[in-house]
Write a protein that holds these residues in place. Structure first.
Motif, PDB file in Angstrom:
ATOM      1  N   ASP A   1      -2.013  -9.962  -4.748  1.00  0.00           N
ATOM      2  CA  ASP A   1      -3.449  -9.258  -4.785  1.00  0.00           C
ATOM      3  C   ASP A   1      -4.126  -9.124  -4.594  1.00  0.00           C
TER       4      ASP A   1
ATOM      5  N   HIS B   1       3.181  -9.046 -10.487  1.00  0.00           N
ATOM      6  CA  HIS B   1       2.204 -10.324 -11.461  1.00  0.00           C
ATOM      7  C   HIS B   1       3.710 -11.468 -11.652  1.00  0.00           C
TER       8      HIS B   1
ATOM      9  N   HIS C   1       1.443  -6.386  -2.824  1.00  0.00           N
ATOM     10  CA  HIS C   1       0.693  -6.469  -3.313  1.00  0.00           C
ATOM     11  C   HIS C   1      -0.489  -6.600  -3.335  1.00  0.00           C
TER      12      HIS C   1
ATOM     13  N   LYS D   1       1.720   2.818  -9.447  1.00  0.00           N
ATOM     14  CA  LYS D   1       1.079   1.781 -10.505  1.00  0.00           C
ATOM     15  C   LYS D   1       0.798   1.684 -11.801  1.00  0.00           C
TER      16      LYS D   1
ATOM     17  N   HIS E   1      -4.952  -4.565  -1.916  1.00  0.00           N
ATOM     18  CA  HIS E   1      -5.748  -3.679  -2.621  1.00  0.00           C
ATOM     19  C   HIS E   1      -6.773  -3.457  -1.478  1.00  0.00           C
TER      20      HIS E   1
END
Ligand SMILES: [Zn+2]
Length: 468
Positions: free
Chosen positions: A375, A272, A105, A217, A107
Protein backbone atom coordinates in the motif's frame (compact mmCIF):
# COMPACT_ATOMS: atom_id res chain seq x y z
CA UNK A 1 30.67 9.76 -19.65
CA UNK A 2 27.63 11.32 -21.26
CA UNK A 3 25.40 8.86 -19.41
CA UNK A 4 26.12 10.54 -16.12
CA UNK A 5 25.66 14.07 -17.32
CA UNK A 6 22.31 13.29 -18.89
CA UNK A 7 21.16 11.55 -15.75
CA UNK A 8 21.25 14.71 -13.67
CA UNK A 9 17.70 15.58 -14.60
CA UNK A 10 16.20 12.36 -13.30
CA UNK A 11 17.60 12.99 -9.84
CA UNK A 12 15.06 14.20 -7.29
CA UNK A 13 15.97 17.70 -6.22
CA UNK A 14 16.11 16.60 -2.61
CA UNK A 15 18.92 14.14 -3.20
CA UNK A 16 22.55 14.63 -3.86
CA UNK A 17 24.29 11.54 -5.03
CA UNK A 18 27.90 10.96 -5.85
CA UNK A 19 28.31 8.76 -8.87
CA UNK A 20 31.11 6.54 -7.75
CA UNK A 21 29.43 3.18 -7.52
CA UNK A 22 28.50 2.72 -11.14
CA UNK A 23 30.87 3.19 -13.96
CA UNK A 24 30.49 2.16 -17.51
CA UNK A 25 33.35 0.35 -19.09
CA UNK A 26 35.19 1.80 -22.02
CA UNK A 27 33.48 -0.82 -24.11
CA UNK A 28 30.05 0.70 -23.54
CA UNK A 29 27.88 0.65 -26.60
CA UNK A 30 26.60 3.73 -28.34
CA UNK A 31 24.41 5.46 -25.79
CA UNK A 32 21.31 6.08 -27.78
CA UNK A 33 18.75 8.16 -25.84
CA UNK A 34 14.97 8.01 -25.75
CA UNK A 35 12.72 10.75 -24.38
CA UNK A 36 11.93 10.27 -20.71
CA UNK A 37 14.41 7.43 -20.46
CA UNK A 38 17.68 9.21 -19.77
CA UNK A 39 19.68 6.17 -18.84
CA UNK A 40 21.80 4.69 -21.58
CA UNK A 41 19.60 2.31 -23.49
CA UNK A 42 19.99 -1.40 -23.09
CA UNK A 43 23.68 -1.98 -23.17
CA UNK A 44 24.81 -5.53 -23.55
CA UNK A 45 25.93 -6.41 -20.03
CA UNK A 46 27.72 -9.48 -18.76
CA UNK A 47 27.42 -9.98 -15.01
CA UNK A 48 30.12 -12.32 -13.74
CA UNK A 49 30.53 -14.59 -10.72
CA UNK A 50 27.33 -13.71 -8.85
CA UNK A 51 25.34 -15.62 -6.29
CA UNK A 52 21.86 -15.88 -7.82
CA UNK A 53 18.53 -16.16 -6.01
CA UNK A 54 16.27 -16.92 -8.95
CA UNK A 55 12.84 -16.10 -7.48
CA UNK A 56 11.48 -19.66 -7.68
CA UNK A 57 12.47 -20.60 -4.13
CA UNK A 58 15.27 -22.87 -5.35
CA UNK A 59 18.55 -22.74 -3.39
CA UNK A 60 20.92 -19.96 -4.50
CA UNK A 61 23.44 -20.78 -7.21
CA UNK A 62 27.06 -19.66 -7.06
CA UNK A 63 29.53 -18.34 -9.67
CA UNK A 64 26.81 -17.51 -12.17
CA UNK A 65 27.23 -15.35 -15.25
CA UNK A 66 24.23 -13.53 -16.73
CA UNK A 67 24.21 -11.97 -20.17
CA UNK A 68 21.67 -9.13 -20.57
CA UNK A 69 20.71 -7.98 -24.05
CA UNK A 70 17.72 -6.07 -25.46
CA UNK A 71 16.08 -5.92 -22.05
CA UNK A 72 16.16 -9.68 -21.57
CA UNK A 73 18.31 -12.27 -19.85
CA UNK A 74 19.81 -13.82 -22.96
CA UNK A 75 22.15 -16.39 -21.44
CA UNK A 76 22.92 -17.89 -18.06
CA UNK A 77 26.09 -19.85 -17.45
CA UNK A 78 29.26 -20.23 -15.43
CA UNK A 79 32.72 -18.67 -15.75
CA UNK A 80 33.01 -20.15 -19.26
CA UNK A 81 30.38 -17.78 -20.66
CA UNK A 82 32.07 -15.74 -23.40
CA UNK A 83 32.13 -11.94 -23.41
CA UNK A 84 30.34 -10.72 -26.55
CA UNK A 85 32.05 -7.93 -28.45
CA UNK A 86 31.16 -4.55 -26.99
CA UNK A 87 29.64 -5.90 -23.81
CA UNK A 88 30.04 -4.14 -20.49
CA UNK A 89 31.47 -6.65 -18.02
CA UNK A 90 30.82 -6.36 -14.32
CA UNK A 91 32.46 -8.62 -11.76
CA UNK A 92 29.92 -9.43 -9.03
CA UNK A 93 32.19 -11.51 -6.81
CA UNK A 94 30.65 -11.50 -3.32
CA UNK A 95 27.40 -9.98 -4.53
CA UNK A 96 23.92 -11.49 -4.77
CA UNK A 97 21.51 -11.04 -7.68
CA UNK A 98 17.76 -11.43 -7.22
CA UNK A 99 14.80 -10.53 -9.46
CA UNK A 100 13.48 -6.97 -9.26
CA UNK A 101 10.81 -6.64 -6.56
CA UNK A 102 7.16 -6.59 -7.66
CA UNK A 103 4.54 -4.79 -5.57
CA UNK A 104 0.99 -5.96 -6.18
CA UNK A 105 -0.45 -3.24 -3.98
CA UNK A 106 0.89 0.29 -4.30
CA UNK A 107 -0.51 3.67 -5.31
CA UNK A 108 0.51 6.58 -7.49
CA UNK A 109 -0.27 10.27 -7.37
CA UNK A 110 -1.94 10.37 -3.95
CA UNK A 111 0.97 12.01 -2.14
CA UNK A 112 3.08 15.05 -2.87
CA UNK A 113 6.73 14.82 -1.78
CA UNK A 114 5.74 11.55 -0.04
CA UNK A 115 4.60 13.81 2.79
CA UNK A 116 1.12 15.23 2.11
CA UNK A 117 -2.14 13.64 0.96
CA UNK A 118 -3.42 15.92 -1.78
CA UNK A 119 -6.51 15.47 -3.97
CA UNK A 120 -4.72 17.21 -6.84
CA UNK A 121 -1.54 15.12 -6.65
CA UNK A 122 -2.27 12.88 -9.62
CA UNK A 123 -0.12 14.76 -12.12
CA UNK A 124 2.34 13.50 -14.71
CA UNK A 125 5.23 15.12 -12.85
CA UNK A 126 4.32 13.62 -9.48
CA UNK A 127 3.43 10.14 -10.75
CA UNK A 128 6.59 9.97 -12.85
CA UNK A 129 8.75 10.97 -9.87
CA UNK A 130 7.18 8.18 -7.81
CA UNK A 131 7.73 5.61 -10.56
CA UNK A 132 11.40 6.58 -10.66
CA UNK A 133 11.70 6.31 -6.90
CA UNK A 134 10.30 2.77 -6.96
CA UNK A 135 12.71 1.90 -9.76
CA UNK A 136 15.77 3.33 -7.97
CA UNK A 137 14.91 1.14 -4.99
CA UNK A 138 14.73 -1.99 -7.13
CA UNK A 139 10.93 -2.20 -7.22
CA UNK A 140 10.74 -2.71 -10.95
CA UNK A 141 7.00 -3.45 -11.32
CA UNK A 142 4.05 -2.05 -9.38
CA UNK A 143 0.32 -2.61 -9.50
CA UNK A 144 -1.27 0.77 -8.77
CA UNK A 145 -4.31 -0.63 -7.05
CA UNK A 146 -7.01 1.98 -7.56
CA UNK A 147 -7.47 5.75 -7.25
CA UNK A 148 -5.75 6.36 -10.57
CA UNK A 149 -6.81 9.11 -12.91
CA UNK A 150 -7.10 8.06 -16.56
CA UNK A 151 -3.65 9.59 -17.06
CA UNK A 152 -2.34 6.22 -15.86
CA UNK A 153 -3.40 4.60 -19.14
CA UNK A 154 -1.46 7.21 -21.12
CA UNK A 155 1.63 6.65 -19.00
CA UNK A 156 1.32 2.87 -19.28
CA UNK A 157 1.12 3.19 -23.07
CA UNK A 158 4.21 5.44 -23.09
CA UNK A 159 6.10 2.86 -21.04
CA UNK A 160 5.09 0.05 -23.34
CA UNK A 161 6.40 2.11 -26.25
CA UNK A 162 9.69 2.57 -24.36
CA UNK A 163 9.23 6.31 -23.90
CA UNK A 164 8.82 6.58 -20.13
CA UNK A 165 11.18 5.53 -17.35
CA UNK A 166 10.35 4.30 -13.87
CA UNK A 167 8.82 1.15 -12.42
CA UNK A 168 6.61 -0.71 -14.89
CA UNK A 169 2.97 0.18 -14.33
CA UNK A 170 0.19 -2.33 -13.88
CA UNK A 171 -3.03 -0.60 -12.93
CA UNK A 172 -6.50 -1.09 -11.52
CA UNK A 173 -7.63 2.28 -12.90
CA UNK A 174 -10.01 4.14 -10.62
CA UNK A 175 -11.49 1.30 -8.61
CA UNK A 176 -14.94 1.05 -7.10
CA UNK A 177 -15.81 2.49 -3.71
CA UNK A 178 -18.96 3.39 -1.82
CA UNK A 179 -20.92 6.68 -1.73
CA UNK A 180 -19.92 8.36 1.57
CA UNK A 181 -17.79 5.32 2.44
CA UNK A 182 -14.45 3.70 1.64
CA UNK A 183 -11.98 4.64 0.33
CA UNK A 184 -11.68 7.51 2.79
CA UNK A 185 -8.70 9.02 0.99
CA UNK A 186 -8.54 12.45 -0.56
CA UNK A 187 -9.06 12.03 -4.27
CA UNK A 188 -10.50 13.91 -7.21
CA UNK A 189 -13.94 12.90 -8.56
CA UNK A 190 -12.33 11.24 -11.58
CA UNK A 191 -10.15 8.98 -9.41
CA UNK A 192 -12.75 6.54 -8.03
CA UNK A 193 -16.23 5.28 -8.94
CA UNK A 194 -18.88 5.20 -6.24
CA UNK A 195 -21.86 3.41 -7.84
CA UNK A 196 -25.26 3.62 -6.15
CA UNK A 197 -26.61 0.37 -7.57
CA UNK A 198 -25.67 -2.78 -9.46
CA UNK A 199 -26.38 -1.29 -12.88
CA UNK A 200 -23.97 1.59 -12.23
CA UNK A 201 -21.41 -0.83 -10.82
CA UNK A 202 -21.49 -2.95 -13.99
CA UNK A 203 -21.15 0.19 -16.11
CA UNK A 204 -18.08 1.27 -14.12
CA UNK A 205 -16.48 -2.16 -14.60
CA UNK A 206 -17.16 -1.98 -18.35
CA UNK A 207 -15.53 1.44 -18.56
CA UNK A 208 -12.40 0.17 -16.80
CA UNK A 209 -12.32 -3.01 -18.87
CA UNK A 210 -12.38 -0.83 -22.01
CA UNK A 211 -9.23 0.83 -20.67
CA UNK A 212 -7.68 -2.65 -20.28
CA UNK A 213 -7.15 -2.42 -16.54
CA UNK A 214 -4.96 -5.17 -15.13
CA UNK A 215 -7.29 -5.68 -12.17
CA UNK A 216 -10.52 -4.22 -10.79
CA UNK A 217 -10.27 -2.87 -7.23
CA UNK A 218 -13.12 -2.72 -4.73
CA UNK A 219 -13.25 -1.47 -1.16
CA UNK A 220 -15.21 -3.59 1.32
CA UNK A 221 -14.75 -2.07 4.76
CA UNK A 222 -17.06 -0.20 7.14
CA UNK A 223 -14.05 1.41 8.82
CA UNK A 224 -14.99 0.31 12.34
CA UNK A 225 -18.64 1.14 11.83
CA UNK A 226 -18.04 4.74 10.83
CA UNK A 227 -19.24 4.55 7.23
CA UNK A 228 -21.59 2.54 5.00
CA UNK A 229 -20.00 -0.59 3.52
CA UNK A 230 -20.23 -1.96 -0.02
CA UNK A 231 -23.05 -4.51 -0.07
CA UNK A 232 -22.58 -8.06 -1.33
CA UNK A 233 -25.14 -7.25 -4.07
CA UNK A 234 -22.84 -4.57 -5.46
CA UNK A 235 -19.63 -6.55 -5.26
CA UNK A 236 -21.22 -9.69 -6.65
CA UNK A 237 -22.25 -7.59 -9.67
CA UNK A 238 -18.71 -6.18 -9.94
CA UNK A 239 -17.09 -9.62 -9.75
CA UNK A 240 -19.54 -11.09 -12.24
CA UNK A 241 -19.13 -8.25 -14.73
CA UNK A 242 -15.33 -8.19 -14.38
CA UNK A 243 -15.05 -11.94 -14.90
CA UNK A 244 -17.24 -11.69 -18.01
CA UNK A 245 -14.62 -9.22 -19.31
CA UNK A 246 -11.76 -11.53 -18.23
CA UNK A 247 -10.56 -9.08 -15.60
CA UNK A 248 -9.86 -10.18 -12.05
CA UNK A 249 -11.00 -8.40 -8.88
CA UNK A 250 -8.91 -7.41 -5.85
CA UNK A 251 -10.63 -6.31 -2.65
CA UNK A 252 -9.57 -4.05 0.13
CA UNK A 253 -10.89 -5.82 3.22
CA UNK A 254 -10.27 -5.81 6.94
CA UNK A 255 -12.70 -8.18 8.65
CA UNK A 256 -12.73 -11.97 8.50
CA UNK A 257 -16.49 -12.07 7.88
CA UNK A 258 -16.14 -9.85 4.79
CA UNK A 259 -13.14 -11.82 3.59
CA UNK A 260 -15.08 -15.09 3.80
CA UNK A 261 -18.01 -13.67 1.86
CA UNK A 262 -15.74 -12.18 -0.81
CA UNK A 263 -13.87 -15.45 -1.26
CA UNK A 264 -17.06 -17.46 -1.59
CA UNK A 265 -18.36 -14.87 -4.09
CA UNK A 266 -15.29 -15.31 -6.28
CA UNK A 267 -12.96 -12.39 -5.53
CA UNK A 268 -9.49 -13.13 -6.90
CA UNK A 269 -7.23 -11.22 -4.51
CA UNK A 270 -7.56 -10.08 -0.90
CA UNK A 271 -5.40 -6.98 -0.99
CA UNK A 272 -4.78 -6.61 2.76
CA UNK A 273 -4.35 -8.86 5.78
CA UNK A 274 -7.43 -10.03 7.63
CA UNK A 275 -6.89 -8.02 10.79
CA UNK A 276 -9.88 -8.07 13.10
CA UNK A 277 -9.11 -11.58 14.34
CA UNK A 278 -7.02 -14.68 13.76
CA UNK A 279 -8.39 -16.59 10.77
CA UNK A 280 -10.12 -19.94 11.31
CA UNK A 281 -9.69 -23.22 9.46
CA UNK A 282 -12.84 -22.69 7.39
CA UNK A 283 -11.31 -19.53 5.91
CA UNK A 284 -8.01 -21.28 5.18
CA UNK A 285 -9.91 -24.06 3.43
CA UNK A 286 -11.98 -21.61 1.36
CA UNK A 287 -8.87 -19.66 0.28
CA UNK A 288 -7.26 -22.89 -0.94
CA UNK A 289 -10.42 -24.16 -2.59
CA UNK A 290 -10.91 -20.90 -4.55
CA UNK A 291 -7.16 -20.34 -5.20
CA UNK A 292 -7.59 -16.80 -3.86
CA UNK A 293 -4.47 -14.66 -3.47
CA UNK A 294 -3.69 -12.98 -0.15
CA UNK A 295 -1.49 -9.85 0.05
CA UNK A 296 -0.63 -8.93 3.66
CA UNK A 297 0.51 -5.24 3.39
CA UNK A 298 1.92 -5.06 6.95
CA UNK A 299 3.13 -1.56 6.10
CA UNK A 300 -0.46 -0.26 6.34
CA UNK A 301 -0.77 -0.74 10.09
CA UNK A 302 2.87 -0.57 11.12
CA UNK A 303 3.46 2.78 9.38
CA UNK A 304 0.73 4.34 11.52
CA UNK A 305 2.84 4.12 14.67
CA UNK A 306 6.38 2.80 14.08
CA UNK A 307 8.06 6.15 13.37
CA UNK A 308 7.08 7.42 16.82
CA UNK A 309 9.33 4.67 18.24
CA UNK A 310 12.38 6.01 16.36
CA UNK A 311 13.56 2.60 15.08
CA UNK A 312 17.19 2.39 13.98
CA UNK A 313 16.33 2.19 10.29
CA UNK A 314 15.21 5.83 10.39
CA UNK A 315 18.89 6.80 10.70
CA UNK A 316 19.85 5.16 7.42
CA UNK A 317 20.41 7.02 4.19
CA UNK A 318 18.33 4.33 2.52
CA UNK A 319 15.30 5.38 4.56
CA UNK A 320 15.88 9.12 4.64
CA UNK A 321 16.34 9.48 0.91
CA UNK A 322 13.08 7.64 0.26
CA UNK A 323 11.17 9.59 2.92
CA UNK A 324 12.47 12.95 1.71
CA UNK A 325 12.96 16.11 3.75
CA UNK A 326 9.27 17.04 4.19
CA UNK A 327 8.30 13.69 5.69
CA UNK A 328 11.48 13.58 7.80
CA UNK A 329 10.55 17.03 9.14
CA UNK A 330 7.14 15.68 10.19
CA UNK A 331 8.74 12.73 11.98
CA UNK A 332 11.26 15.03 13.65
CA UNK A 333 8.71 17.66 14.67
CA UNK A 334 8.33 18.35 18.37
CA UNK A 335 5.36 16.41 19.72
CA UNK A 336 5.10 13.94 16.81
CA UNK A 337 5.70 10.89 19.00
CA UNK A 338 3.28 12.13 21.69
CA UNK A 339 0.54 12.69 19.12
CA UNK A 340 0.91 9.15 17.77
CA UNK A 341 1.24 7.53 21.17
CA UNK A 342 -1.85 9.33 22.51
CA UNK A 343 -3.97 8.56 19.43
CA UNK A 344 -6.64 5.99 20.35
CA UNK A 345 -6.19 4.48 16.85
CA UNK A 346 -2.61 3.50 17.66
CA UNK A 347 -3.41 0.53 19.90
CA UNK A 348 -5.94 -0.63 17.30
CA UNK A 349 -3.25 -0.55 14.59
CA UNK A 350 -0.91 -2.51 16.86
CA UNK A 351 -3.53 -5.21 17.45
CA UNK A 352 -4.37 -5.32 13.74
CA UNK A 353 -0.68 -5.68 12.88
CA UNK A 354 -0.26 -8.56 15.36
CA UNK A 355 -3.31 -10.38 13.96
CA UNK A 356 -2.02 -9.85 10.44
CA UNK A 357 1.35 -11.35 11.36
CA UNK A 358 -0.26 -14.48 12.82
CA UNK A 359 -2.56 -14.80 9.82
CA UNK A 360 0.24 -14.66 7.26
CA UNK A 361 2.13 -17.47 8.97
CA UNK A 362 -1.00 -19.58 9.27
CA UNK A 363 -2.06 -19.05 5.64
CA UNK A 364 1.45 -19.47 4.24
CA UNK A 365 2.03 -22.73 6.10
CA UNK A 366 -1.34 -24.02 4.87
CA UNK A 367 -0.26 -23.43 1.26
CA UNK A 368 -2.52 -20.47 0.43
CA UNK A 369 -1.34 -18.30 -2.52
CA UNK A 370 0.55 -15.43 -0.90
CA UNK A 371 1.37 -12.25 -2.84
CA UNK A 372 3.36 -9.18 -1.95
CA UNK A 373 2.37 -5.54 -1.56
CA UNK A 374 2.64 -2.62 0.81
CA UNK A 375 0.00 0.00 0.00
CA UNK A 376 2.97 2.32 -0.53
CA UNK A 377 2.00 5.74 -1.79
CA UNK A 378 -1.49 5.65 -0.23
CA UNK A 379 -0.68 7.74 2.84
CA UNK A 380 2.39 9.53 4.21
CA UNK A 381 4.64 6.97 5.93
CA UNK A 382 3.90 4.26 3.36
CA UNK A 383 7.04 5.23 1.51
CA UNK A 384 7.48 4.09 -2.11
CA UNK A 385 10.63 2.00 -2.49
CA UNK A 386 11.52 1.84 1.18
CA UNK A 387 8.21 0.23 2.14
CA UNK A 388 8.82 -2.77 -0.10
CA UNK A 389 12.17 -3.60 1.50
CA UNK A 390 10.75 -3.07 4.97
CA UNK A 391 7.72 -5.24 4.16
CA UNK A 392 10.09 -8.13 3.33
CA UNK A 393 11.56 -7.76 6.82
CA UNK A 394 8.06 -7.71 8.34
CA UNK A 395 7.21 -10.95 6.52
CA UNK A 396 10.31 -12.53 8.02
CA UNK A 397 9.24 -11.17 11.40
CA UNK A 398 5.91 -12.98 10.84
CA UNK A 399 7.78 -16.27 10.52
CA UNK A 400 8.66 -16.67 6.83
CA UNK A 401 12.27 -17.39 5.94
CA UNK A 402 14.10 -14.71 3.92
CA UNK A 403 13.96 -17.06 0.91
CA UNK A 404 10.18 -17.47 1.29
CA UNK A 405 9.64 -13.72 1.58
CA UNK A 406 11.80 -12.99 -1.48
CA UNK A 407 10.04 -15.69 -3.51
CA UNK A 408 6.64 -14.21 -2.64
CA UNK A 409 7.80 -10.72 -3.72
CA UNK A 410 9.21 -11.93 -7.04
CA UNK A 411 8.25 -15.24 -8.64
CA UNK A 412 4.94 -15.66 -6.81
CA UNK A 413 3.90 -12.05 -7.41
CA UNK A 414 4.55 -12.44 -11.13
CA UNK A 415 2.03 -15.29 -11.03
CA UNK A 416 -0.43 -13.07 -9.17
CA UNK A 417 -0.07 -10.43 -11.89
CA UNK A 418 -0.24 -12.99 -14.71
CA UNK A 419 3.11 -11.60 -15.85
CA UNK A 420 5.19 -14.67 -16.71
CA UNK A 421 7.88 -12.52 -18.39
CA UNK A 422 9.28 -11.39 -15.02
CA UNK A 423 9.74 -12.30 -11.36
CA UNK A 424 12.32 -15.03 -11.88
CA UNK A 425 15.83 -15.23 -13.27
CA UNK A 426 15.79 -17.48 -16.31
CA UNK A 427 16.74 -17.26 -19.98
CA UNK A 428 14.23 -15.11 -21.86
CA UNK A 429 12.87 -13.27 -18.81
CA UNK A 430 13.03 -9.51 -18.53
CA UNK A 431 16.33 -8.15 -17.26
CA UNK A 432 14.76 -6.76 -14.07
CA UNK A 433 17.43 -7.39 -11.45
CA UNK A 434 18.51 -6.22 -8.05
CA UNK A 435 22.21 -6.62 -7.24
CA UNK A 436 23.01 -6.64 -3.52
CA UNK A 437 26.27 -6.07 -1.65
CA UNK A 438 25.36 -8.72 0.94
CA UNK A 439 23.35 -11.92 1.11
CA UNK A 440 19.66 -11.35 2.00
CA UNK A 441 19.29 -15.03 2.99
CA UNK A 442 21.59 -14.34 5.95
CA UNK A 443 19.74 -11.14 6.90
CA UNK A 444 16.68 -9.93 5.01
CA UNK A 445 17.82 -6.37 5.79
CA UNK A 446 20.53 -6.94 3.18
CA UNK A 447 18.02 -6.31 0.38
CA UNK A 448 18.59 -2.67 1.37
CA UNK A 449 22.29 -2.90 0.49
CA UNK A 450 21.73 -2.19 -3.18
CA UNK A 451 24.75 -2.27 -5.46
CA UNK A 452 22.88 -1.92 -8.75
CA UNK A 453 19.44 -2.14 -10.33
CA UNK A 454 18.69 -3.30 -13.85
CA UNK A 455 15.24 -2.62 -15.19
CA UNK A 456 14.22 -3.85 -18.62
CA UNK A 457 17.93 -4.05 -19.34
CA UNK A 458 18.59 -0.43 -18.40
CA UNK A 459 21.15 0.35 -15.75
CA UNK A 460 19.36 2.49 -13.17
CA UNK A 461 21.52 5.05 -11.45
CA UNK A 462 21.07 7.30 -8.44
CA UNK A 463 20.70 4.52 -5.90
CA UNK A 464 21.03 5.18 -2.20
CA UNK A 465 23.64 2.42 -2.05
CA UNK A 466 25.77 4.38 -4.47
CA UNK A 467 26.04 7.48 -2.36
CA UNK A 468 29.47 6.38 -1.21
ZN1 LIG B 1 -4.40 0.56 -1.26
Amino acid sequence: MMGFASNQNIMPSRSVFVFVGIFFSGLALAQQQIPGRQTPVRQVVLLRNARVIDGTGAPPQEHISLLLRNGKIEQIGGPELKVPAGAQVRDLTGKTVMPGIISAHSHLGLLVNDAESVATGYTRENVTAQLKQFERYGVTTILSLGLNRDLVFVLRDEQQAGRLAGATIFTAGRGIGVPDGAPPLLAAADQVYRPANEREARHDVDEMAAHRVDMVKIWVDKLHGKVPEMTPQIYKAVIDEAHKRHVRVAAHEYALEDAKQLVSDGVDVLAHSVRDQVVDDAFVKAMKQHHTWYVPTFTVDESAYIYAQRPGFMQTTFFQQAAGPQLMAKFNALGYADTINQDPQTSQHQKDFANGQQNLKKLFDAGVNIGFGTDSGALPGRIPGFAEHHELALMVQAGLTPMQAITVATGENAKLLHAPDRGTIAVGKRADLLVLDADPLVDIGNTQKIFAVYHDGHTIVGLPGHAK
